[in-house]
Design a protein around this motif. Structure first.
Motif, PDB file in Angstrom:
ATOM      1  N   TYR A 154      27.550  63.126 -38.684  1.00  0.00           N
ATOM      2  CA  TYR A 154      28.567  63.703 -39.564  1.00  0.00           C
ATOM      3  C   TYR A 154      29.925  63.749 -38.878  1.00  0.00           C
ATOM      4  N   ASP A 155      29.926  64.115 -37.592  1.00  0.00           N
ATOM      5  CA  ASP A 155      31.198  64.309 -36.907  1.00  0.00           C
ATOM      6  C   ASP A 155      31.756  63.026 -36.298  1.00  0.00           C
ATOM      7  N   ASP A 156      31.035  61.911 -36.408  1.00  0.00           N
ATOM      8  CA  ASP A 156      31.560  60.650 -35.886  1.00  0.00           C
ATOM      9  C   ASP A 156      32.458  59.929 -36.886  1.00  0.00           C
ATOM     10  N   GLY A 157      32.268  60.214 -38.161  1.00  0.00           N
ATOM     11  CA  GLY A 157      33.079  59.491 -39.125  1.00  0.00           C
ATOM     12  C   GLY A 157      32.702  59.815 -40.550  1.00  0.00           C
ATOM     13  N   LEU A 158      33.516  59.314 -41.464  1.00  0.00           N
ATOM     14  CA  LEU A 158      33.308  59.579 -42.891  1.00  0.00           C
ATOM     15  C   LEU A 158      32.207  58.665 -43.434  1.00  0.00           C
ATOM     16  N   TYR A 159      31.608  59.077 -44.534  1.00  0.00           N
ATOM     17  CA  TYR A 159      30.506  58.326 -45.150  1.00  0.00           C
ATOM     18  C   TYR A 159      31.007  57.321 -46.200  1.00  0.00           C
ATOM     19  N   GLU A 433      14.569  39.249 -37.108  1.00  0.00           N
ATOM     20  CA  GLU A 433      14.877  40.676 -37.169  1.00  0.00           C
ATOM     21  C   GLU A 433      16.357  40.875 -37.489  1.00  0.00           C
ATOM     22  N   PHE A 434      16.610  41.700 -38.504  1.00  0.00           N
ATOM     23  CA  PHE A 434      17.969  42.129 -38.823  1.00  0.00           C
ATOM     24  C   PHE A 434      18.106  43.592 -38.436  1.00  0.00           C
ATOM     25  N   VAL A 435      19.053  43.891 -37.570  1.00  0.00           N
ATOM     26  CA  VAL A 435      19.309  45.276 -37.187  1.00  0.00           C
ATOM     27  C   VAL A 435      20.538  45.738 -37.962  1.00  0.00           C
ATOM     28  N   ALA A 436      20.346  46.738 -38.808  1.00  0.00           N
ATOM     29  CA  ALA A 436      21.468  47.263 -39.590  1.00  0.00           C
ATOM     30  C   ALA A 436      22.305  48.184 -38.712  1.00  0.00           C
ATOM     31  N   THR A 437      23.573  48.264 -38.975  1.00  0.00           N
ATOM     32  CA  THR A 437      24.473  49.088 -38.180  1.00  0.00           C
ATOM     33  C   THR A 437      24.309  50.563 -38.555  1.00  0.00           C
ATOM     34  N   SER A 438      25.328  51.364 -38.379  1.00  0.00           N
ATOM     35  CA  SER A 438      25.267  52.777 -38.742  1.00  0.00           C
ATOM     36  C   SER A 438      26.274  53.055 -39.848  1.00  0.00           C
ATOM     37  N   ILE A 439      26.012  54.100 -40.610  1.00  0.00           N
ATOM     38  CA  ILE A 439      26.972  54.547 -41.619  1.00  0.00           C
ATOM     39  C   ILE A 439      28.221  55.120 -40.944  1.00  0.00           C
ATOM     40  N   SER A 440      28.020  55.945 -39.892  1.00  0.00           N
ATOM     41  CA  SER A 440      29.170  56.546 -39.212  1.00  0.00           C
ATOM     42  C   SER A 440      28.979  56.689 -37.705  1.00  0.00           C
ATOM     43  N   SER A 441      27.734  56.712 -37.228  1.00  0.00           N
ATOM     44  CA  SER A 441      27.488  57.013 -35.813  1.00  0.00           C
ATOM     45  C   SER A 441      28.206  56.019 -34.906  1.00  0.00           C
ATOM     46  N   GLY A 442      28.917  56.548 -33.936  1.00  0.00           N
ATOM     47  CA  GLY A 442      29.651  55.694 -33.013  1.00  0.00           C
ATOM     48  C   GLY A 442      31.121  55.525 -33.368  1.00  0.00           C
ATOM     49  N   GLY A 443      31.506  55.974 -34.567  1.00  0.00           N
ATOM     50  CA  GLY A 443      32.911  55.854 -34.959  1.00  0.00           C
ATOM     51  C   GLY A 443      33.253  54.460 -35.452  1.00  0.00           C
ATOM     52  N   SER A 444      34.543  54.237 -35.746  1.00  0.00           N
ATOM     53  CA  SER A 444      34.956  53.032 -36.478  1.00  0.00           C
ATOM     54  C   SER A 444      34.531  51.720 -35.827  1.00  0.00           C
ATOM     55  N   GLY A 445      34.580  51.634 -34.495  1.00  0.00           N
ATOM     56  CA  GLY A 445      34.126  50.411 -33.833  1.00  0.00           C
ATOM     57  C   GLY A 445      35.114  49.268 -33.973  1.00  0.00           C
ATOM     58  N   VAL A 485      25.877  41.288 -43.993  1.00  0.00           N
ATOM     59  CA  VAL A 485      26.323  42.373 -43.110  1.00  0.00           C
ATOM     60  C   VAL A 485      27.570  42.983 -43.745  1.00  0.00           C
ATOM     61  N   ARG A 486      27.383  44.144 -44.369  1.00  0.00           N
ATOM     62  CA  ARG A 486      28.495  44.786 -45.088  1.00  0.00           C
ATOM     63  C   ARG A 486      29.166  45.779 -44.144  1.00  0.00           C
ATOM     64  N   THR A 487      30.424  45.560 -43.857  1.00  0.00           N
ATOM     65  CA  THR A 487      31.113  46.390 -42.870  1.00  0.00           C
ATOM     66  C   THR A 487      32.340  47.054 -43.481  1.00  0.00           C
ATOM     67  N   ILE A 488      32.739  48.135 -42.826  1.00  0.00           N
ATOM     68  CA  ILE A 488      33.873  48.905 -43.309  1.00  0.00           C
ATOM     69  C   ILE A 488      34.892  48.984 -42.168  1.00  0.00           C
ATOM     70  N   ASP A 489      36.187  48.867 -42.503  1.00  0.00           N
ATOM     71  CA  ASP A 489      37.175  48.717 -41.422  1.00  0.00           C
ATOM     72  C   ASP A 489      37.477  50.019 -40.701  1.00  0.00           C
ATOM     73  N   THR A 490      37.249  51.178 -41.344  1.00  0.00           N
ATOM     74  CA  THR A 490      37.467  52.449 -40.654  1.00  0.00           C
ATOM     75  C   THR A 490      36.584  53.538 -41.257  1.00  0.00           C
ATOM     76  N   VAL A 491      36.130  54.444 -40.384  1.00  0.00           N
ATOM     77  CA  VAL A 491      35.473  55.664 -40.863  1.00  0.00           C
ATOM     78  C   VAL A 491      36.279  56.891 -40.416  1.00  0.00           C
ATOM     79  N   ARG A 497      37.826  50.089 -46.235  1.00  0.00           N
ATOM     80  CA  ARG A 497      37.530  48.995 -47.169  1.00  0.00           C
ATOM     81  C   ARG A 497      36.268  48.249 -46.754  1.00  0.00           C
ATOM     82  N   ILE A 498      35.523  47.807 -47.727  1.00  0.00           N
ATOM     83  CA  ILE A 498      34.253  47.121 -47.462  1.00  0.00           C
ATOM     84  C   ILE A 498      34.489  45.614 -47.432  1.00  0.00           C
TER      85      ILE A 498
END
Ligand code: FE
Ligand code: CA
Length: 515
Positions: A154-159, A433-445, A485-491, A497-498
């Motif tokens: 929750y505290d790493d970034g927005l959903y 194997e496909f490893v999905a990323t995180s919704i917010s963990s780790g921050g924007s990246g 691989v659906r990514t978002i530019d900032t959390v 944006r997706i």
């Protein structure tokens, strides 16, 4: 004594009933809407699904702002998005033992179609959610879409990624765990390298130990509108990884030196809070002996989905856990990841296959990644909390996937996107194997981590990596499996944006990755 206190809650009514009358519930108990954690649907079958909500007018209050008595909730399921045509309805008791959460297992519906649902109590209503039944096992199906998501500190970034996931056209969502992080809520945030991190938003409370702590962590997260939207839009298959209980727990072993009998009490509270907040079936209600996470769902003649549990039955991480060189213990013959019972269950499910593809939906990475990032590191380094720390069960697992001939593994936990090829010890391809990323963990990246080139050079079977937040969108057809691989530019800001960073494919019957 009990009767008197109950009467006091009800305002001194002469004959206090065991259940609050609905008029009272609506007009006196709730000064604010009690459905502040939203709604959810899950575990779809050909004839139904679970619908979930929780009465919780004060989400951060230890008792959710509720009187400690059962309260009746109305539910309805219909065939149109405005619920003009209701096909099923009923009443369900929200009980204080489960934090006034309700799980309705709706049955008797038609396969492979959307339904809409809503909960009401007196004058208070939830939004109308959309759920979807599964196609009948064996029925002809040419295409299916699902998303894999998880790791949502929750505290790493927005959903924000969930807002975009809500807009996808999907049969289901697979959640690979880390729905909450038990170890958050510190007054300051520091990276592994010792740098201070700004808060995007703050998780309330310290590390979770009590049932109230875990409940509050779920409640705070579930107030997020984007998360609520994704739940209201799709039916989810929810599993669990480590942070629902404690970082890197397995079996009844804490990450730290805690007696197992004490850790089991904490684990029981964590499991209860998980059940209370997830749209899962009654079969996943925790008992004294465990919680049933692993389960199967079949989608027509196209996809058999096996949702695994890689925590509860696993033996202790070797070599002291963490990212370490092999201390000689990673190929212990007695090591377990799935445990004998789940392993037999998976083997039987793969053996009886009726569908074109097998989805192995699970938590920790199967690829045996050498994690060295610096030239001065002489010996290969493995993540002991992944399958790479358990070579004997890993080899059995890969043999089973190879024998199936049509398995695709979808994984979480890593907080970045990876894709690569799995081979048995003799070098035969077993699965992609496909490893999905995180919704917010780790921050924007970023698109790539600084060490990405070295990791790729040391691991030729790894074909793709990306360090943005987001989710994995899988499009399954008869002859081709495509993963976007659906990514978002900032959390960090709410306007993320997706984009589709990559589309990776596997041909049916040929477990190699196509870029
Ligand atoms: Fe995580
Ligand atoms: Ca994890």
């Amino acid at each position: 004594m009990t009767i008197i206190s109950r009467r006091a809650v009800l305002g001194g009514l002469a004959a206090a009933p065991l259940v609050a009358p609905s008029i009272l519930s609506a007009q006196q108990l709730f000064a604010v809407n009690p459905f502040r954690l939203g709604i959810a649907s899950g575990d779809p079958s050909p004839d139904g699904f679970v619908i979930w909500t929780r009465l919780c007018p004060e989400p951060l209050d230890p008792q959710g702002g509720m009187p400690m008595m059962p309260v009746e909730v109305d539910w309805a399921v219909g065939t149109d998005e405005e619920l003009r045509t209701v096909v099923q309805k009923g009443k369900v008791l929200a009980r204080p033992e489960l934090a006034h959460a309700v799980h309705v297992e709706v049955a008797g519906l038609e396969p492979d179609r959307p339904y809409w649902y809503r909960f009401t109590i007196g004058r208070e209503k939830t939004v109308i959610g959309r759920a979807r039944t599964a196609p009948c096992p064996g029925s002809p199906l040419t295409a299916l879409r699902f998303a894999a998501a998880g790791c949502q500190a929750y505290d790493d970034g927005l959903y924000t990624a969930y807002r975009h996931l809500a807009d996808e056209e999907l049969h289901f969502v697979f959640h690979y765990g880390d729905y909450i992080y038990e170890n958050r809520g510190a007054p300051i945030r520091i990276t592994r390298e010792g740098q201070a991190l700004p808060f995007v938003r703050r998780a309330i409370g310290g590390p979770c130990f009590s049932l109230d702590d875990y409940r509050r962590r779920y409640a705070q997260g579930k107030m997020d509108e984007d998360l609520q939207r994704a739940h209201a839009a799709h039916s989810w298959f929810v599993t669990m990884d480590d942070h629902e209980v404690e970082n890197n727990w397995v079996s009844d072993l804490s990450e730290f030196d805690v007696p197992a009998e004490l850790f089991r009490t904490r684990r029981a509270m964590a499991w209860q809070a998980w059940y209370e907040h997830m749209p899962v079936r009654r079969t996943s209600l925790p008992t004294a002996t465990g919680v049933q996470i692993y389960r199967r769902a079949r989608f027509g003649d196209l996809l058999d989905a096996h949702f695994l549990d890689t925590r509860q039955y696993r033996s202790d991480q070797p070599c002291g856990d963490g990212f370490e060189p092999d201390c000689g213990d990673i190929d212990k013959p007695g090591a377990q990841v799935l445990g004998p019972q789940q392993e037999r269950w998976l083997a039987a499910g793969l053996h009886d296959q009726t569908a074109r593809w097998n989805l192995i939906a699970q938590q920790v990475m199967v690829m045996r990644l050498d994690r060295r990032t610096r030239p001065d590191e002489a010996k290969p380094i493995a993540n002991m909390d992944s399958w790479a720390g358990y070579l004997a069960p890993r080899e059995r697992f890969l043999q089973a996937l190879k024998d199936a001939g049509n398995a695709v593994v979808v994984t979480g936990d890593e907080h970045q996107s990876f894709a690569g090829e799995l081979e048995t010890r003799d070098g035969t391809p077993a699965a992609v194997e496909f490893v999905a990323t995180s919704i917010s963990s780790g921050g924007s990246g970023a698109d790539l981590r600084p060490e990405a080139a070295r990791i790729r050079a040391n691991n030729p079977f790894l074909r793709y990596s990306n360090d943005r937040r987001g989710y994995l969108l899988c499009e399954v057809a008869r002859d081709l499996w495509r993963s976007h691989v659906r990514t978002i530019d900032t959390v960090d800001r709410p306007d993320g944006r997706i984009a589709t960073a990559a589309t990776l494919a596997v041909e049916h019957g040929r477990p190699r990755l196509q870029l």
